[in-house]
Scaffold this motif. Structure first.
Motif, mmCIF file in Angstrom:
data_model
loop_
_atom_site.group_PDB
_atom_site.id
_atom_site.type_symbol
_atom_site.label_atom_id
_atom_site.label_comp_id
_atom_site.label_asym_id
_atom_site.label_seq_id
_atom_site.Cartn_x
_atom_site.Cartn_y
_atom_site.Cartn_z
ATOM 1 N N GLY A 35 0.815 -1.271 -0.019
ATOM 2 C CA GLY A 35 -0.006 -0.069 0.109
ATOM 3 C C GLY A 35 0.799 1.180 -0.075
ATOM 4 N N ALA A 36 2.104 1.075 0.143
ATOM 5 C CA ALA A 36 3.136 2.337 -0.185
ATOM 6 C C ALA A 36 2.642 3.154 -1.334
ATOM 7 N N SER A 37 2.894 4.651 -1.337
ATOM 8 C CA SER A 37 2.711 5.291 -2.521
ATOM 9 C C SER A 37 3.890 5.777 -3.116
ATOM 10 N N GLY A 38 5.033 5.497 -2.539
ATOM 11 C CA GLY A 38 6.315 5.712 -3.252
ATOM 12 C C GLY A 38 7.540 5.224 -2.648
ATOM 13 N N TYR A 39 8.672 5.010 -3.147
ATOM 14 C CA TYR A 39 10.038 4.375 -2.667
ATOM 15 C C TYR A 39 10.965 5.272 -3.225
ATOM 16 N N LEU A 40 11.965 5.508 -2.036
ATOM 17 C CA LEU A 40 12.858 6.722 -2.477
ATOM 18 C C LEU A 40 14.063 6.287 -1.845
ATOM 19 N N ILE A 41 15.192 6.396 -2.409
ATOM 20 C CA ILE A 41 16.448 5.821 -2.114
ATOM 21 C C ILE A 41 17.126 7.195 -1.224
ATOM 22 N N LYS A 42 17.907 6.669 -0.391
ATOM 23 C CA LYS A 42 18.381 7.560 0.751
ATOM 24 C C LYS A 42 19.445 8.682 0.110
ATOM 25 N N ARG A 43 20.093 8.140 -0.920
ATOM 26 C CA ARG A 43 20.811 9.038 -1.454
ATOM 27 C C ARG A 43 20.325 10.082 -2.453
ATOM 28 N N SER A 44 19.123 10.059 -2.522
ATOM 29 C CA SER A 44 18.273 11.066 -3.476
ATOM 30 C C SER A 44 18.471 12.432 -3.023
ATOM 31 N N ALA A 45 18.429 13.500 -3.959
ATOM 32 C CA ALA A 45 18.462 14.741 -3.490
ATOM 33 C C ALA A 45 17.304 15.235 -2.668
ATOM 34 N N PRO A 46 17.668 16.296 -1.483
ATOM 35 C CA PRO A 46 16.772 16.652 -0.618
ATOM 36 C C PRO A 46 15.400 17.013 -1.429
ATOM 37 N N ARG A 47 15.420 17.733 -2.798
ATOM 38 C CA ARG A 47 14.268 18.063 -3.375
ATOM 39 C C ARG A 47 13.340 16.865 -3.751
ATOM 40 N N GLU A 48 13.938 15.751 -3.981
ATOM 41 C CA GLU A 48 13.154 14.541 -4.588
ATOM 42 C C GLU A 48 12.263 14.204 -3.105
ATOM 43 N N LEU A 49 13.085 14.314 -1.990
ATOM 44 C CA LEU A 49 12.214 13.805 -0.952
ATOM 45 C C LEU A 49 10.920 14.750 -0.838
ATOM 46 N N ILE A 50 11.134 15.786 -0.889
ATOM 47 C CA ILE A 50 10.055 17.022 -0.816
ATOM 48 C C ILE A 50 9.116 16.756 -1.709
ATOM 49 N N ALA A 51 9.481 16.462 -3.148
ATOM 50 C CA ALA A 51 8.503 16.159 -4.052
ATOM 51 C C ALA A 51 7.849 14.741 -4.049
ATOM 52 N N ALA A 52 8.269 13.801 -3.207
ATOM 53 C CA ALA A 52 7.936 12.426 -3.198
ATOM 54 C C ALA A 52 6.696 12.628 -2.049
ATOM 55 N N ILE A 53 6.941 13.494 -0.987
ATOM 56 C CA ILE A 53 5.964 13.779 0.103
ATOM 57 C C ILE A 53 4.564 14.200 -0.572
ATOM 58 N N LYS A 54 5.264 15.314 -1.298
ATOM 59 C CA LYS A 54 3.907 16.032 -2.005
ATOM 60 C C LYS A 54 3.000 15.164 -2.971
ATOM 61 N N ALA A 55 3.977 14.386 -3.735
ATOM 62 C CA ALA A 55 2.890 13.558 -4.576
ATOM 63 C C ALA A 55 2.272 12.545 -4.051
ATOM 64 N N ALA A 56 2.798 11.754 -2.892
ATOM 65 C CA ALA A 56 2.145 10.884 -2.104
ATOM 66 C C ALA A 56 0.810 11.659 -1.500
ATOM 67 N N HIS A 57 0.937 12.760 -1.219
ATOM 68 C CA HIS A 57 -0.298 13.642 -0.501
ATOM 69 C C HIS A 57 -1.490 13.642 -1.313
ATOM 70 N N ARG A 58 -0.846 14.002 -2.709
ATOM 71 C CA ARG A 58 -1.830 14.288 -3.818
ATOM 72 C C ARG A 58 -2.621 12.901 -4.392
ATOM 73 N N GLY A 59 -2.034 11.679 -3.615
ATOM 74 C CA GLY A 59 -2.552 10.437 -4.117
ATOM 75 C C GLY A 59 -1.697 9.975 -5.323
ATOM 76 N N GLU A 60 -0.632 10.271 -5.633
ATOM 77 C CA GLU A 60 0.301 10.096 -6.764
ATOM 78 C C GLU A 60 1.263 8.870 -6.259
ATOM 79 N N TYR A 61 1.857 8.138 -7.290
ATOM 80 C CA TYR A 61 2.999 7.284 -7.008
ATOM 81 C C TYR A 61 4.139 8.228 -7.446
ATOM 82 N N PHE A 62 5.390 7.806 -6.321
ATOM 83 C CA PHE A 62 6.471 8.402 -6.730
ATOM 84 C C PHE A 62 7.848 7.306 -6.499
#
Length: 216
Positions: A95-122
Protein backbone atom coordinates in the motif's frame (compact mmCIF):
# COMPACT_ATOMS: atom_id res chain seq x y z
CA UNK A 1 0.39 18.68 5.35
CA UNK A 2 1.15 16.63 8.48
CA UNK A 3 3.94 14.04 8.40
CA UNK A 4 5.48 11.41 10.70
CA UNK A 5 9.11 10.38 10.13
CA UNK A 6 10.32 6.89 11.08
CA UNK A 7 13.93 5.73 11.10
CA UNK A 8 15.95 3.86 13.71
CA UNK A 9 18.84 6.33 13.38
CA UNK A 10 18.34 9.47 15.48
CA UNK A 11 20.68 11.55 13.33
CA UNK A 12 18.71 10.64 10.20
CA UNK A 13 15.43 11.67 11.82
CA UNK A 14 16.87 14.95 13.06
CA UNK A 15 18.35 15.65 9.64
CA UNK A 16 15.02 15.05 7.93
CA UNK A 17 13.21 17.25 10.44
CA UNK A 18 15.71 20.05 9.79
CA UNK A 19 15.36 19.58 6.03
CA UNK A 20 11.57 19.88 6.13
CA UNK A 21 11.57 22.76 8.60
CA UNK A 22 11.82 25.34 5.81
CA UNK A 23 8.93 23.87 3.81
CA UNK A 24 5.16 23.79 4.17
CA UNK A 25 5.44 20.19 5.43
CA UNK A 26 4.78 19.91 9.17
CA UNK A 27 6.52 17.09 11.03
CA UNK A 28 4.07 16.17 13.79
CA UNK A 29 5.98 13.19 15.14
CA UNK A 30 8.87 10.79 14.69
CA UNK A 31 9.50 7.15 15.58
CA UNK A 32 12.44 4.75 15.80
CA UNK A 33 10.70 1.45 15.05
CA UNK A 34 7.68 0.08 13.25
CA UNK A 35 5.52 -0.47 16.32
CA UNK A 36 6.08 3.09 17.50
CA UNK A 37 5.06 4.29 14.03
CA UNK A 38 1.74 2.47 14.32
CA UNK A 39 1.10 3.88 17.79
CA UNK A 40 1.88 7.48 16.82
CA UNK A 41 -0.01 7.25 13.54
CA UNK A 42 -3.10 6.05 15.42
CA UNK A 43 -2.82 9.04 17.76
CA UNK A 44 -1.89 11.74 15.24
CA UNK A 45 -3.52 10.51 12.00
CA UNK A 46 -0.91 12.12 9.70
CA UNK A 47 -1.36 12.74 6.00
CA UNK A 48 1.91 10.99 5.14
CA UNK A 49 4.29 8.63 6.95
CA UNK A 50 7.89 8.53 5.72
CA UNK A 51 9.68 5.41 6.94
CA UNK A 52 12.69 3.20 6.45
CA UNK A 53 12.45 -0.55 5.82
CA UNK A 54 15.15 -1.73 8.24
CA UNK A 55 13.78 -0.87 11.68
CA UNK A 56 13.77 -2.91 14.91
CA UNK A 57 10.74 -4.66 16.39
CA UNK A 58 8.66 -4.29 13.20
CA UNK A 59 10.19 -3.51 9.81
CA UNK A 60 8.86 -0.82 7.51
CA UNK A 61 7.27 -3.27 5.09
CA UNK A 62 5.05 -4.88 7.71
CA UNK A 63 4.42 -1.52 9.37
CA UNK A 64 3.18 -0.22 6.01
CA UNK A 65 0.86 -3.18 5.60
CA UNK A 66 -0.65 -2.73 9.06
CA UNK A 67 -0.84 1.05 8.81
CA UNK A 68 -2.78 0.94 5.55
CA UNK A 69 -5.30 -1.42 7.12
CA UNK A 70 -5.91 0.81 10.13
CA UNK A 71 -5.50 4.21 8.42
CA UNK A 72 -6.22 3.71 4.70
CA UNK A 73 -6.24 7.46 4.00
CA UNK A 74 -2.71 7.95 5.35
CA UNK A 75 -0.09 7.73 2.60
CA UNK A 76 3.21 5.90 3.11
CA UNK A 77 6.52 6.82 1.52
CA UNK A 78 9.45 4.43 1.93
CA UNK A 79 12.83 6.14 2.35
CA UNK A 80 15.59 3.54 2.45
CA UNK A 81 19.07 2.54 1.36
CA UNK A 82 17.74 -0.67 -0.24
CA UNK A 83 17.25 -0.59 -4.01
CA UNK A 84 16.22 -4.25 -4.26
CA UNK A 85 13.36 -4.55 -6.77
CA UNK A 86 11.64 -7.18 -4.63
CA UNK A 87 11.27 -4.63 -1.84
CA UNK A 88 9.79 -2.12 -4.27
CA UNK A 89 7.17 -4.63 -5.40
CA UNK A 90 6.35 -5.69 -1.86
CA UNK A 91 5.97 -2.15 -0.51
CA UNK A 92 3.69 -1.23 -3.40
CA UNK A 93 1.60 -4.33 -2.73
CA UNK A 94 1.49 -3.36 0.94
CA UNK A 95 0.00 0.00 0.00
CA UNK A 96 2.96 2.40 -0.13
CA UNK A 97 2.66 5.41 -2.43
CA UNK A 98 6.34 5.78 -3.12
CA UNK A 99 9.84 4.39 -2.76
CA UNK A 100 12.83 6.72 -2.43
CA UNK A 101 16.52 5.88 -2.05
CA UNK A 102 18.30 7.74 0.75
CA UNK A 103 21.01 9.04 -1.56
CA UNK A 104 18.35 11.01 -3.44
CA UNK A 105 18.52 14.81 -3.49
CA UNK A 106 16.54 16.67 -0.80
CA UNK A 107 14.22 18.17 -3.42
CA UNK A 108 13.23 14.64 -4.47
CA UNK A 109 12.13 13.81 -0.92
CA UNK A 110 9.99 16.94 -0.76
CA UNK A 111 8.52 16.18 -4.18
CA UNK A 112 7.83 12.57 -3.16
CA UNK A 113 6.01 13.59 0.03
CA UNK A 114 3.85 16.07 -1.88
CA UNK A 115 3.13 13.54 -4.61
CA UNK A 116 2.05 10.95 -2.05
CA UNK A 117 -0.21 13.52 -0.39
CA UNK A 118 -1.86 14.20 -3.76
CA UNK A 119 -2.54 10.49 -4.17
CA UNK A 120 0.19 9.95 -6.75
CA UNK A 121 2.98 7.37 -6.89
CA UNK A 122 6.62 8.40 -6.72
CA UNK A 123 9.68 6.25 -7.41
CA UNK A 124 13.27 7.32 -6.91
CA UNK A 125 14.74 8.20 -10.32
CA UNK A 126 17.53 5.71 -9.63
CA UNK A 127 14.97 2.91 -9.71
CA UNK A 128 14.16 1.89 -13.26
CA UNK A 129 10.72 2.74 -14.61
CA UNK A 130 10.47 -0.90 -15.60
CA UNK A 131 9.90 -1.69 -11.92
CA UNK A 132 6.46 -0.09 -12.06
CA UNK A 133 5.71 -1.74 -15.39
CA UNK A 134 6.73 -5.16 -14.08
CA UNK A 135 4.72 -4.64 -10.90
CA UNK A 136 1.61 -3.73 -12.87
CA UNK A 137 2.08 -6.80 -15.07
CA UNK A 138 2.36 -9.01 -11.99
CA UNK A 139 -0.72 -7.42 -10.45
CA UNK A 140 -2.63 -8.12 -13.66
CA UNK A 141 -1.36 -11.70 -13.78
CA UNK A 142 0.56 -11.14 -17.02
CA UNK A 143 3.93 -12.35 -15.76
CA UNK A 144 5.46 -15.40 -14.17
CA UNK A 145 5.13 -15.64 -10.38
CA UNK A 146 8.10 -14.54 -8.31
CA UNK A 147 10.47 -17.32 -7.26
CA UNK A 148 10.13 -18.68 -3.71
CA UNK A 149 11.76 -16.44 -1.14
CA UNK A 150 10.78 -13.42 0.88
CA UNK A 151 7.55 -13.00 -1.07
CA UNK A 152 6.55 -16.56 -0.16
CA UNK A 153 6.36 -15.66 3.53
CA UNK A 154 3.14 -14.55 5.18
CA UNK A 155 3.12 -11.16 6.96
CA UNK A 156 3.23 -12.93 10.34
CA UNK A 157 6.15 -15.13 9.26
CA UNK A 158 8.05 -11.98 8.29
CA UNK A 159 7.45 -10.53 11.73
CA UNK A 160 8.66 -13.76 13.34
CA UNK A 161 11.81 -14.01 11.23
CA UNK A 162 12.74 -10.45 12.14
CA UNK A 163 12.22 -11.02 15.86
CA UNK A 164 14.22 -14.27 15.75
CA UNK A 165 17.06 -12.44 14.02
CA UNK A 166 16.91 -9.71 16.67
CA UNK A 167 17.62 -12.35 19.30
CA UNK A 168 14.20 -12.92 20.85
CA UNK A 169 13.33 -16.38 22.13
CA UNK A 170 10.13 -18.17 21.14
CA UNK A 171 8.37 -17.23 24.43
CA UNK A 172 9.43 -13.58 24.00
CA UNK A 173 8.11 -13.55 20.43
CA UNK A 174 4.83 -15.08 21.58
CA UNK A 175 4.51 -12.39 24.23
CA UNK A 176 5.28 -9.54 21.84
CA UNK A 177 2.91 -10.76 19.14
CA UNK A 178 0.21 -11.81 21.63
CA UNK A 179 0.02 -15.35 20.27
CA UNK A 180 0.64 -18.79 21.75
CA UNK A 181 4.06 -20.41 21.95
CA UNK A 182 2.76 -23.20 19.71
CA UNK A 183 1.79 -20.65 17.05
CA UNK A 184 5.28 -19.12 17.11
CA UNK A 185 6.87 -22.55 16.73
CA UNK A 186 4.59 -23.28 13.77
CA UNK A 187 5.49 -19.99 12.06
CA UNK A 188 9.17 -20.65 12.72
CA UNK A 189 8.99 -24.14 11.23
CA UNK A 190 7.06 -22.92 8.18
CA UNK A 191 9.39 -20.03 7.36
CA UNK A 192 12.48 -22.20 7.76
CA UNK A 193 11.02 -24.75 5.36
CA UNK A 194 10.03 -22.09 2.79
CA UNK A 195 13.46 -20.45 2.86
CA UNK A 196 15.47 -23.66 3.31
CA UNK A 197 17.02 -22.38 6.53
CA UNK A 198 18.13 -24.78 9.24
CA UNK A 199 19.08 -22.82 12.35
CA UNK A 200 18.97 -19.42 14.03
CA UNK A 201 22.32 -18.36 12.57
CA UNK A 202 21.04 -18.91 9.03
CA UNK A 203 17.83 -17.02 9.85
CA UNK A 204 19.89 -14.10 11.14
CA UNK A 205 22.13 -14.05 8.05
CA UNK A 206 19.05 -14.10 5.83
CA UNK A 207 17.44 -11.21 7.73
CA UNK A 208 20.62 -9.13 7.43
CA UNK A 209 21.05 -9.97 3.74
CA UNK A 210 17.48 -8.98 2.89
CA UNK A 211 17.60 -5.82 5.00
CA UNK A 212 14.98 -6.89 7.54
CA UNK A 213 17.48 -5.94 10.23
CA UNK A 214 20.60 -3.80 10.11
CA UNK A 215 23.93 -4.53 11.75
CA UNK A 216 24.87 -0.94 12.59
Amino acid sequence: MRVILADDHTLVRKGLIALLDDTDIQVVGDAEDGREVLEKAAQLEPDVVVMDISMPSLNGLEATRQLKKSLPKTKVLILTMHSNEEYVYETLRAGASGYLIKRSAPRELIAAIKAAHRGEYFLSPSISATVIQKYLQQAAGDSEPAPPGFTALTPREREVIQLIAEGLSNPQIADQLCVSLKTVKTHRSNLMEKLDLHNTAEITRYAIHTGLISVD
